[in-house]
Motif scaffolding. Structure first.
Motif, short mmCIF file in Angstrom:
data_model
loop_
_atom_site.label_atom_id
_atom_site.label_comp_id
_atom_site.label_asym_id
_atom_site.label_seq_id
_atom_site.Cartn_x
_atom_site.Cartn_y
_atom_site.Cartn_z
N LEU A 1 -2.60 -4.78 -4.13
CA LEU A 1 -3.29 -5.98 -3.68
C LEU A 1 -4.80 -5.80 -3.86
CD1 LEU A 1 -1.50 -6.93 -0.32
CD2 LEU A 1 -1.13 -7.91 -2.59
N LYS B 1 -8.24 -2.12 -4.96
CA LYS B 1 -6.83 -2.09 -4.59
C LYS B 1 -6.68 -1.60 -3.14
CE LYS B 1 -4.81 -1.21 -9.17
NZ LYS B 1 -3.95 -0.30 -9.96
N VAL C 1 1.94 -13.06 -3.14
CA VAL C 1 0.89 -12.72 -4.11
C VAL C 1 0.78 -13.86 -5.12
CG1 VAL C 1 1.23 -10.25 -3.84
CG2 VAL C 1 2.53 -11.48 -5.59
N VAL D 1 -4.40 -12.02 -4.38
CA VAL D 1 -3.78 -12.46 -3.13
C VAL D 1 -4.70 -13.45 -2.42
CG1 VAL D 1 -4.78 -10.50 -1.85
CG2 VAL D 1 -2.72 -11.61 -0.98
#
Length: 317
Positions: free
Chosen positions: A99, A111, A296, A311
């Motif tokens: 994400l 991330k 997502v 996201v």
């Protein structure tokens, strides 16, 4: 006679859980929690080559786990477990490691699974420059990593987190051994050299290093890490069912193995009362644990992190 039997069983249980609590590794992670009629636990699977007491795992153990050298420590599994105060059901919400989220404390957008390592590395560099001893560097930098991850998840989800639980590679293998293996069923055979997953199609009982390979595989799966999460959820549902059955909870040998696994590989926040938690979970059955994954928007590429999952925080909340 019945009273004496109840006393003995209760005494064994209390002593056993007391031994578990005294031997667990704890960390100062959680700040002030906001009551919201539920207990929220951040469960973290750490890709670490050390045990819960920060001792390096022997080479032969790493070989058995099929885990090569790894300079960093990435939180490759993150699950937010929400249990309402009545203790009758729970939901486990997976947070994909890729994400692309905003990290607190000025670390920028990266991330999710790098939050721990970025804060840990930055804190370690600062402490080394100040002349701190290695033990202090390790302890304080690890604490900073955990708190950064916790704050990142809190900002992403909008949920106040009450407890933190971290398990390493060794712990997952030991846990599945302790319950005597977990049943799974594959629609097709699997041969993945990266994770070491090598399984036939159909129902089977897996444990130890094989279980670790099963939940770590992402190569060869149509959606990569998102399908790995599905694997993990299926395995954890089966594991929860196995742990919550009378065959495990009424077996002193199994209980002792679970305690040994926890003491070697589990880190909890220092406010996590295991005895109180166990008493409140008596009404929870495996069928009342639901598994979800945050929504997502799809894959994209970042300038610094490579392929990421975009996201929408509002959708997550």
């Amino acid at each position: 006679m019945i009273s004496a039997l109840v006393f003995c069983v209760t005494g064994y249980g209390w002593t056993t859980f007391r031994d578990l609590h005294q031997g667990l590794t704890t960390a100062n992670v959680i700040g002030a929690a906001t009551p919201d009629k539920a207990t929220d636990i951040l469960l973290v699977g750490l890709d670490s080559r050390t045990d819960a007491h920060d001792n390096p795992l022997p080479r032969q153990v790493l070989a058995q786990l099929r885990a090569g050298d790894n300079e960093g420590e990435l939180t490759d599994t993150m699950i937010l477990v929400r249990i309402p105060n009545d203790g009758r059901h729970a939901v486990a919400i997976s947070l994909p490691r890729d994400l692309y989220v905003e990290l607190p404390e000025g670390y920028g957008k990266h991330k999710l699974n790098s939050a721990f390592t970025r804060a840990k590395s930055a804190t370690a560099e600062r402490l080394v420059a100040q002349g701190a001893d290695p033990a202090t560097v390790r302890a304080e930098s690890t604490a900073a990593g955990r708190k950064e991850l916790l704050e990142t998840v809190k900002e992403l989800t909008g949920v106040g987190i009450d407890h933190y639980a971290e398990i390493n590679l060794l712990g997952f293998a030991l846990l599945t051994d302790a319950v005597g293996g977990v049943p799974v069923c594959l629609r097709a055979p699997v041969h993945d050299r990266f994770s070491g997953a090598n399984f036939p199609a159909g129902p089977q009982l897996i444990s130890g290093p094989d279980a670790l390979a099963f939940v770590r595989q992402r190569h060869g799966l149509p959606r990569g890490d998102l399908d790995r999460i599905v694997r993990q959820q299926a395995y954890m549902a089966s594991l929860a069912d196995k742990i919550l059955t009378a065959g495990t909870l009424a077996n002193p040998s199994r209980i002792r193995q679970l305690i040994n696994a926890a003491q070697q590989s589990l880190v909890l926040d220092d406010g996590f009362d295991v005895l109180d938690f166990a008493s409140r979970m008596q009404g929870l059955t495996a069928g009342n644990v639901a598994f979800e994954t945050v929504p997502v928007l799809g894959d994209s590429d970042s300038d610094t992190d490579g392929s990421v999952l975009t996201v929408d925080p509002e959708a997550v909340r």
